[in-house]
Scaffold this motif. Structure first.
Motif, PDB file in Angstrom:
ATOM      1  N   ARG A 179       0.824  -1.237  -0.085  1.00  0.00           N
ATOM      2  CA  ARG A 179       0.079  -0.038   0.280  1.00  0.00           C
ATOM      3  C   ARG A 179       0.995   1.154   0.092  1.00  0.00           C
ATOM      4  O   ARG A 179       0.756   2.199  -0.818  1.00  0.00           O
ATOM      5  CB  ARG A 179      -0.878  -0.046   1.150  1.00  0.00           C
ATOM      6  N   ALA A 180       1.845   1.194   0.862  1.00  0.00           N
ATOM      7  CA  ALA A 180       2.927   2.371   0.941  1.00  0.00           C
ATOM      8  C   ALA A 180       3.722   2.622  -0.545  1.00  0.00           C
ATOM      9  O   ALA A 180       3.711   3.595  -1.201  1.00  0.00           O
ATOM     10  CB  ALA A 180       3.839   2.277   1.747  1.00  0.00           C
ATOM     11  N   ALA A 181       3.824   1.315  -1.314  1.00  0.00           N
ATOM     12  CA  ALA A 181       4.522   1.561  -2.529  1.00  0.00           C
ATOM     13  C   ALA A 181       3.487   2.058  -3.533  1.00  0.00           C
ATOM     14  O   ALA A 181       3.963   3.087  -4.285  1.00  0.00           O
ATOM     15  CB  ALA A 181       4.814   0.329  -3.027  1.00  0.00           C
ATOM     16  N   HIS A 182       2.197   1.724  -3.255  1.00  0.00           N
ATOM     17  CA  HIS A 182       1.281   2.374  -4.394  1.00  0.00           C
ATOM     18  C   HIS A 182       1.147   3.859  -4.145  1.00  0.00           C
ATOM     19  O   HIS A 182       0.849   4.771  -5.229  1.00  0.00           O
ATOM     20  CB  HIS A 182      -0.075   1.804  -4.242  1.00  0.00           C
ATOM     21  N   ARG A 183       1.276   4.143  -2.936  1.00  0.00           N
ATOM     22  CA  ARG A 183       1.046   5.792  -2.511  1.00  0.00           C
ATOM     23  C   ARG A 183       2.286   6.424  -2.953  1.00  0.00           C
ATOM     24  O   ARG A 183       2.189   7.646  -3.509  1.00  0.00           O
ATOM     25  CB  ARG A 183       1.168   6.034  -1.012  1.00  0.00           C
ATOM     26  N   TYR A 184       3.403   5.650  -2.851  1.00  0.00           N
ATOM     27  CA  TYR A 184       4.595   6.293  -3.386  1.00  0.00           C
ATOM     28  C   TYR A 184       4.649   6.581  -4.792  1.00  0.00           C
ATOM     29  O   TYR A 184       5.140   7.534  -5.252  1.00  0.00           O
ATOM     30  CB  TYR A 184       5.825   5.441  -2.930  1.00  0.00           C
ATOM     31  N   VAL A 185       4.159   5.536  -5.688  1.00  0.00           N
ATOM     32  CA  VAL A 185       4.061   5.866  -7.042  1.00  0.00           C
ATOM     33  C   VAL A 185       3.035   7.016  -7.390  1.00  0.00           C
ATOM     34  O   VAL A 185       3.169   7.762  -8.127  1.00  0.00           O
ATOM     35  CB  VAL A 185       3.700   4.434  -7.708  1.00  0.00           C
ATOM     36  N   ALA A 186       2.093   6.961  -6.687  1.00  0.00           N
ATOM     37  CA  ALA A 186       0.934   8.155  -6.787  1.00  0.00           C
ATOM     38  C   ALA A 186       1.615   9.421  -6.758  1.00  0.00           C
ATOM     39  O   ALA A 186       1.046  10.291  -7.144  1.00  0.00           O
ATOM     40  CB  ALA A 186      -0.354   7.702  -5.932  1.00  0.00           C
ATOM     41  N   ALA A 187       2.473   9.673  -5.694  1.00  0.00           N
ATOM     42  CA  ALA A 187       3.009  10.855  -5.458  1.00  0.00           C
ATOM     43  C   ALA A 187       4.216  11.167  -6.501  1.00  0.00           C
ATOM     44  O   ALA A 187       4.740  12.199  -6.411  1.00  0.00           O
ATOM     45  CB  ALA A 187       3.854  10.854  -4.051  1.00  0.00           C
ATOM     46  N   GLY A 188       4.325  10.177  -7.380  1.00  0.00           N
ATOM     47  CA  GLY A 188       5.306  10.397  -8.520  1.00  0.00           C
ATOM     48  C   GLY A 188       6.656  10.462  -8.198  1.00  0.00           C
ATOM     49  O   GLY A 188       7.904  10.668  -8.786  1.00  0.00           O
ATOM     50  N   GLN A 189       7.060   9.688  -6.973  1.00  0.00           N
ATOM     51  CA  GLN A 189       8.398   9.297  -6.612  1.00  0.00           C
ATOM     52  C   GLN A 189       9.072   7.953  -7.218  1.00  0.00           C
ATOM     53  O   GLN A 189      10.235   7.764  -6.798  1.00  0.00           O
ATOM     54  CB  GLN A 189       8.416   9.434  -4.991  1.00  0.00           C
ATOM     55  N   ALA A 190       8.169   7.270  -7.664  1.00  0.00           N
ATOM     56  CA  ALA A 190       8.457   6.237  -8.029  1.00  0.00           C
ATOM     57  C   ALA A 190       7.750   5.455  -9.193  1.00  0.00           C
ATOM     58  O   ALA A 190       6.533   6.078  -9.573  1.00  0.00           O
ATOM     59  CB  ALA A 190       8.690   5.041  -7.147  1.00  0.00           C
ATOM     60  N   GLN A 191       7.978   4.403 -10.058  1.00  0.00           N
ATOM     61  CA  GLN A 191       7.406   3.921 -10.859  1.00  0.00           C
ATOM     62  C   GLN A 191       7.093   2.196 -10.285  1.00  0.00           C
ATOM     63  O   GLN A 191       7.978   1.744  -9.545  1.00  0.00           O
ATOM     64  CB  GLN A 191       7.985   3.601 -12.208  1.00  0.00           C
ATOM     65  N   GLU A 192       6.081   1.670 -10.774  1.00  0.00           N
ATOM     66  CA  GLU A 192       5.876   0.208 -10.421  1.00  0.00           C
ATOM     67  C   GLU A 192       5.600  -0.487 -11.567  1.00  0.00           C
ATOM     68  O   GLU A 192       5.128  -0.208 -12.683  1.00  0.00           O
ATOM     69  CB  GLU A 192       4.735   0.072  -9.166  1.00  0.00           C
ATOM     70  N   ALA A 193       5.809  -1.758 -11.422  1.00  0.00           N
ATOM     71  CA  ALA A 193       5.558  -2.916 -12.414  1.00  0.00           C
ATOM     72  C   ALA A 193       5.253  -4.159 -11.510  1.00  0.00           C
ATOM     73  O   ALA A 193       5.745  -4.296 -10.392  1.00  0.00           O
ATOM     74  CB  ALA A 193       6.773  -3.195 -13.316  1.00  0.00           C
ATOM     75  N   THR A 194       4.491  -5.039 -12.288  1.00  0.00           N
ATOM     76  CA  THR A 194       4.316  -6.373 -11.653  1.00  0.00           C
ATOM     77  C   THR A 194       4.970  -7.397 -12.521  1.00  0.00           C
ATOM     78  O   THR A 194       4.706  -7.492 -13.984  1.00  0.00           O
ATOM     79  CB  THR A 194       2.855  -6.795 -11.610  1.00  0.00           C
TER      80      THR A 194
END
Length: 183
Positions: A43-58
């Motif tokens: 959940r923190a990772a998703h918030r981190y991505v939403a804030a534009g501080q990172a990208q995510e992939a699965t």
């Protein structure tokens, strides 16, 4: 104590361009995380991505012999379209996930795994040191101490390699037969 997972993820991304969220959690805790810890970190990772501080992939991966979807975080400048490059970036970390947890004498194996985690973290932190800010004489002393420590770790690595090649020599014996009081 509540863990601030966004800080853990931030440190992980400072050390590596691409990280598995589960690896960052396990490395921070020094043990296999619980399901609730992984969920909180995701959940923190998703918030981190939403804030534009990172990208995510699965990514699909085989972890512990099972096929799983793995959440990966990357720095904003990383090309997430190049899946093979992502897999190569993560390949070195997969090895640690596939290790049997706590085999042998559990406390000793866990201590060894914790030591390995600490050494790995220290190595990554060492690469980030601004060495130009260390006085040359102090650098010489640090280099000597580090050389001795690395030599000790090399001996440990050789001992572990030797131990890994040994077969299980535990012999199971039957308990001694009880004797009757008259004998």
């Amino acid at each position: 104590m509540t863990v601030q997972w966004h800080q853990v993820l931030d440190r992980a991304l400072a050390e590596n361009a691409v990280v598995r969220v589960g690896d960052a959690v396990a490395q921070h805790l020094g043990r296999t995380p619980t399901r609730s810890e992984i969920t909180a970190a995701r959940r923190a990772a998703h918030r981190y991505v939403a804030a534009g501080q990172a990208q995510e992939a699965t990514l699909s991966a085989v972890v512990g012999g099972q096929a799983r979807h793995v959440l990966v975080l990357a720095r904003p400048d990383v090309d997430l379209q190049d899946v093979s490059a992502l897999r190569r970036s993560l390949a070195q970390r997969v090895r640690t996930l596939d290790k049997p947890q706590g085999q042998g004498t559990k406390a000793t194996a866990r201590r060894a795994e914790t030591l390995l985690t600490q050494v790995s973290q220290s190595a990554r932190a060492g690469r980030l040191l601004p060495l130009a800010q260390i006085e040359p004489a102090h650098a010489r002393l640090l280099a000597q101490d580090l050389t001795e420590a690395v030599a000790d770790l090399a001996v440990l690595a050789a001992d572990l390699t030797r131990r890994s090649r040994q077969t299980d020599t535990t012999i199971r014996t039957e308990p001694p037969a009880r004797q009757s009081p008259g004998t």
